[in-house]
Design a protein around this motif. Sequence first.
Motif, mmCIF file in Angstrom:
data_model
loop_
_atom_site.group_PDB
_atom_site.id
_atom_site.type_symbol
_atom_site.label_atom_id
_atom_site.label_comp_id
_atom_site.label_asym_id
_atom_site.label_seq_id
_atom_site.Cartn_x
_atom_site.Cartn_y
_atom_site.Cartn_z
ATOM 1 N N ARG A 49 -6.361 -5.667 13.673
ATOM 2 C CA ARG A 49 -7.556 -5.815 12.856
ATOM 3 C C ARG A 49 -7.798 -4.671 11.882
ATOM 4 N NH1 ARG A 49 -11.867 -9.635 15.450
ATOM 5 N NH2 ARG A 49 -10.530 -11.457 15.303
ATOM 6 N N LEU A 50 -7.305 -3.470 12.252
ATOM 7 C CA LEU A 50 -7.533 -2.355 11.321
ATOM 8 C C LEU A 50 -6.817 -2.610 10.008
ATOM 9 C CD1 LEU A 50 -7.506 0.792 13.585
ATOM 10 C CD2 LEU A 50 -9.373 -0.063 12.183
ATOM 11 N N GLY A 51 -5.616 -3.043 10.123
ATOM 12 C CA GLY A 51 -4.911 -3.561 8.958
ATOM 13 C C GLY A 51 -4.480 -2.561 7.926
ATOM 14 N N ALA A 52 -5.233 -1.492 7.690
ATOM 15 C CA ALA A 52 -4.890 -0.577 6.606
ATOM 16 C C ALA A 52 -3.632 0.212 6.934
ATOM 17 C CB ALA A 52 -6.048 0.379 6.371
ATOM 18 N N ASP A 53 -2.794 0.406 5.888
ATOM 19 C CA ASP A 53 -1.567 1.168 6.098
ATOM 20 C C ASP A 53 -1.865 2.665 6.130
ATOM 21 O OD1 ASP A 53 -0.017 -1.166 6.067
ATOM 22 O OD2 ASP A 53 0.023 -1.165 3.869
ATOM 23 N N ILE A 54 -2.791 3.066 5.288
ATOM 24 C CA ILE A 54 -3.100 4.503 5.185
ATOM 25 C C ILE A 54 -4.621 4.685 5.209
ATOM 26 C CG2 ILE A 54 -2.958 6.543 3.670
ATOM 27 C CD1 ILE A 54 -0.407 5.136 2.463
ATOM 28 N N THR A 55 -5.062 5.736 5.887
ATOM 29 C CA THR A 55 -6.479 6.074 5.876
ATOM 30 C C THR A 55 -6.624 7.516 5.397
ATOM 31 O OG1 THR A 55 -6.800 4.644 7.787
ATOM 32 C CG2 THR A 55 -8.581 6.162 7.295
ATOM 33 N N ILE A 56 -7.550 7.726 4.506
ATOM 34 C CA ILE A 56 -7.792 9.085 4.016
ATOM 35 C C ILE A 56 -9.181 9.514 4.464
ATOM 36 C CG2 ILE A 56 -8.072 10.510 1.933
ATOM 37 C CD1 ILE A 56 -5.976 8.682 0.629
ATOM 38 N N ILE A 57 -9.235 10.671 5.069
ATOM 39 C CA ILE A 57 -10.510 11.149 5.622
ATOM 40 C C ILE A 57 -10.728 12.590 5.220
ATOM 41 C CG2 ILE A 57 -10.433 9.639 7.659
ATOM 42 C CD1 ILE A 57 -9.478 12.180 9.199
ATOM 43 N N PRO A 58 -11.958 13.083 5.362
ATOM 44 C CA PRO A 58 -12.193 14.497 5.054
ATOM 45 C C PRO A 58 -11.381 15.391 5.994
ATOM 46 C CG PRO A 58 -14.257 13.316 5.415
ATOM 47 C CD PRO A 58 -13.168 12.398 5.780
ATOM 48 N N TYR A 92 2.193 2.039 -5.676
ATOM 49 C CA TYR A 92 2.411 0.991 -4.657
ATOM 50 C C TYR A 92 1.133 0.473 -3.983
ATOM 51 C CZ TYR A 92 7.078 3.035 -5.026
ATOM 52 O OH TYR A 92 8.239 3.540 -5.496
ATOM 53 N N ILE A 93 -0.034 0.943 -4.396
ATOM 54 C CA ILE A 93 -1.276 0.516 -3.720
ATOM 55 C C ILE A 93 -1.593 -0.936 -4.081
ATOM 56 C CG2 ILE A 93 -3.789 0.867 -3.648
ATOM 57 C CD1 ILE A 93 -3.240 3.860 -3.825
ATOM 58 N N THR A 94 -1.813 -1.722 -3.066
ATOM 59 C CA THR A 94 -2.167 -3.139 -3.289
ATOM 60 C C THR A 94 -3.653 -3.393 -3.043
ATOM 61 O OG1 THR A 94 -1.492 -3.618 -1.030
ATOM 62 C CG2 THR A 94 0.135 -4.062 -2.759
ATOM 63 N N ASN A 218 -3.953 -0.294 1.478
ATOM 64 C CA ASN A 218 -2.783 -1.094 1.795
ATOM 65 C C ASN A 218 -1.763 -0.852 0.696
ATOM 66 O OD1 ASN A 218 -3.235 -2.252 4.211
ATOM 67 N ND2 ASN A 218 -3.829 -4.266 3.435
ATOM 68 N N SER A 219 -0.519 -0.693 1.099
ATOM 69 C CA SER A 219 0.495 -0.341 0.106
ATOM 70 C C SER A 219 1.743 -1.181 0.321
ATOM 71 C CB SER A 219 0.829 1.147 0.236
ATOM 72 O OG SER A 219 1.989 1.453 -0.488
ATOM 73 N N SER A 220 2.454 -1.456 -0.759
ATOM 74 C CA SER A 220 3.716 -2.185 -0.609
ATOM 75 C C SER A 220 4.804 -1.229 -0.096
ATOM 76 C CB SER A 220 4.129 -2.811 -1.943
ATOM 77 O OG SER A 220 4.196 -1.796 -2.932
ATOM 78 N N GLU A 223 5.000 4.554 3.140
ATOM 79 C CA GLU A 223 5.561 5.908 3.286
ATOM 80 C C GLU A 223 5.563 6.634 1.938
ATOM 81 O OE1 GLU A 223 7.088 3.290 4.719
ATOM 82 O OE2 GLU A 223 6.496 3.790 6.769
ATOM 83 N N ALA A 224 5.976 5.881 0.896
ATOM 84 C CA ALA A 224 6.046 6.492 -0.439
ATOM 85 C C ALA A 224 4.649 6.865 -0.919
ATOM 86 C CB ALA A 224 6.707 5.515 -1.407
ATOM 87 N N THR A 225 3.699 5.943 -0.738
ATOM 88 C CA THR A 225 2.327 6.218 -1.185
ATOM 89 C C THR A 225 1.788 7.449 -0.460
ATOM 90 O OG1 THR A 225 2.005 3.859 -1.495
ATOM 91 C CG2 THR A 225 0.017 5.207 -1.425
ATOM 92 N N ARG A 226 2.006 7.476 0.862
ATOM 93 C CA ARG A 226 1.511 8.601 1.662
ATOM 94 C C ARG A 226 2.139 9.920 1.191
ATOM 95 N NH1 ARG A 226 3.736 8.194 7.292
ATOM 96 N NH2 ARG A 226 5.444 9.217 6.197
ATOM 97 N N ASP A 227 3.445 9.882 0.940
ATOM 98 C CA ASP A 227 4.142 11.116 0.537
ATOM 99 C C ASP A 227 3.648 11.626 -0.822
ATOM 100 O OD1 ASP A 227 5.504 10.993 2.868
ATOM 101 O OD2 ASP A 227 7.360 10.175 2.006
ATOM 102 N N VAL A 228 3.398 10.677 -1.739
ATOM 103 C CA VAL A 228 2.916 11.083 -3.074
ATOM 104 C C VAL A 228 1.534 11.716 -2.952
ATOM 105 C CG1 VAL A 228 2.193 10.245 -5.346
ATOM 106 C CG2 VAL A 228 4.295 9.370 -4.316
ATOM 107 N N ILE A 229 0.664 11.066 -2.197
ATOM 108 C CA ILE A 229 -0.705 11.608 -2.038
ATOM 109 C C ILE A 229 -0.636 12.981 -1.387
ATOM 110 C CG2 ILE A 229 -2.988 11.259 -0.981
ATOM 111 C CD1 ILE A 229 -2.389 8.228 -1.006
ATOM 112 N N ARG A 230 0.199 13.052 -0.361
ATOM 113 C CA ARG A 230 0.305 14.305 0.399
ATOM 114 C C ARG A 230 0.819 15.441 -0.504
ATOM 115 N NH1 ARG A 230 2.589 13.295 6.075
ATOM 116 N NH2 ARG A 230 0.446 12.673 6.462
#
Lengths: 393, 200
Positions: A49-58, A92-94, A218-220, A223-230
């Motif tokens: 149900r959480l469904g999201a691939d990545i979560t960004i928090i403070p 890649y963000i959908t 959610n991203s296609s 890993e790539a989206t996370r790495d770019v943000i990071r």
Amino acid sequence: MKIIFANIKYQKFRYTMIFMIIFTMTLCIFSSNMLITSMTQGIATAKNRLGADITIIPKGDDSVTEETLFDGQPSTLKMDSDWLGKIKKMPYITDITSRLYIASLSGQSCCDSSVQLIATNIAEDFLLKSWITDDISELASKEIIVGSSFNAKIGDTLKYYNIDFTVKGVLEKTNTGYDKSAFISYEAADEIMQNPKYNQYFKRNENGYNTISMIFINSSNPEATRDVIRSKYYYDDIEIYSTNAKLSDYTMSVDSSKIFTYALNILILIISALSLITINTLATSNRKNEVGSMLNVGFSKFYIAMIFMFESLLISIMASLSAVITFEILFTLFNTWIGEIFVSPMINPSINDIMATTKLLLILSTLLTVMSMVIAFAHIYKKSPSELIKEAS
Amino acid sequence: MKLEVENINKAFRSSNIISDMSFSINDNEYLCIVGDSGCGKTTLLNIITGMLKPDSGIIKIDDIRVAKRRWSKIRNTTIGYLPCGNSLIESLTIYDNIKCAAKLYNKSDYDISALLKELKIDGITKAHPSEISSGEYKRACFARVLSLDTNFLVLDEPTSNLDSNSAGLIINILNKLSSKKGIIIATHDNRLIQGKSIHL
């Protein structure tokens, strides 16, 4: 049947002991199995149900996030809403949506404790869509969608931060913190934040209140989206993590508990089996005269063995069912407390799980009883009737 | 109906207790087995009733050898046995002890109440075996074996531990039954020693 009941009544101490052994065994195994099963299922449900691939928090708030998402603990997480615009530009963000988590100051409609208020944009909130049974595409400033634990129905009025909200929808049961959460619009959140009584809790910049708590993506290519943000925002005040990875920690923790629980269950089973064999062997040995007396008037050894067996089985079934009922009563009364002990709200065994485990334990206790009675009766089965009467006289 | 004992042998720890014993009894005859204590009277009765397996020899009923698996039914329907030791089921009341034995093979038409009255134990029917005196216990056991209404009665010292009045009740009943049933009694009581007897 009369002999069976008369024997049980006459041998109260013996059968109380057998009852206690089976009861304790069933209660221990049943409780641990129910806790592990429901925790495992809760995680699976949360994962789905959480469904999201990545979560960004403070930054630094991941434990608070965990408590908020999984434990349903009310909290107020804060980060600039500007982050939503920055993150949207990543590759890649959908799907992307933000939420603002606000701990209500006083719960007036759910439970005794405060509830989690979540401001969201319903039209964008892709996580919420699968939980809403009604077709709700927007939320007005005085409207609210509540979790399944709320004692409220559509049309009811709930008051938070001195604002009367009308319930527009009720979420399906999720077995996560969302069951105790209520969703409001950002407009309603703004109104709360502008209230002088409460605005000390919220952050204001030159454009007004611009607080959000989390961004879900959610991203296609997660890993790539996370790495770019990071890499781009490594030194900034945000934390990026994969929701599934976080749940994996829970899964690993439950898996280790499973191994420990199964080992403990096997130990309980062995101790129970040995105790039952000892009690039944001693008891049957003390019943030589009874066996001899019954043989004397025409009962067959098989018939007598069946009488003894049914006595024990009756007690065994009663003890198993009593243990299950006791668990249900204790679980209903102390659900929240048990959830706190196991640091998880995901303890919610379904009827099917209860029935399946009950069936399994009934079979187990029946097998144990039959095995212990066969061993016990084998001691006297080969003796002649005259020996049995003589030895006991 | 005829009960036959053929070439029975039984030894305990290489000491022969019963050697090549044979006899027969019809279902209207009375047979006493007498002898000193330890001479093998109880052993013989146990063998006759299938409670103990002989080393050799057979038991026949109407010329048919009794198979091992048939003994349970025979003890309820053909040869009723009153052993010397305690033989009532402790968890059941006196009435239930008698009734459950009689009901085992659906013989529920026997007038238990009249029998209990005749043996003067009609006042203890609701008591458990541990709550009655040894004399009452003996009479309750006797009542139970009679309630089976078998063709033969095998009784091991039926009047032992009984006062003369209680023993008299049992003797009277046995006298009445002696022409209707085959009775085998092991006893030291001279009042019961009559008719055909075997000295061990």
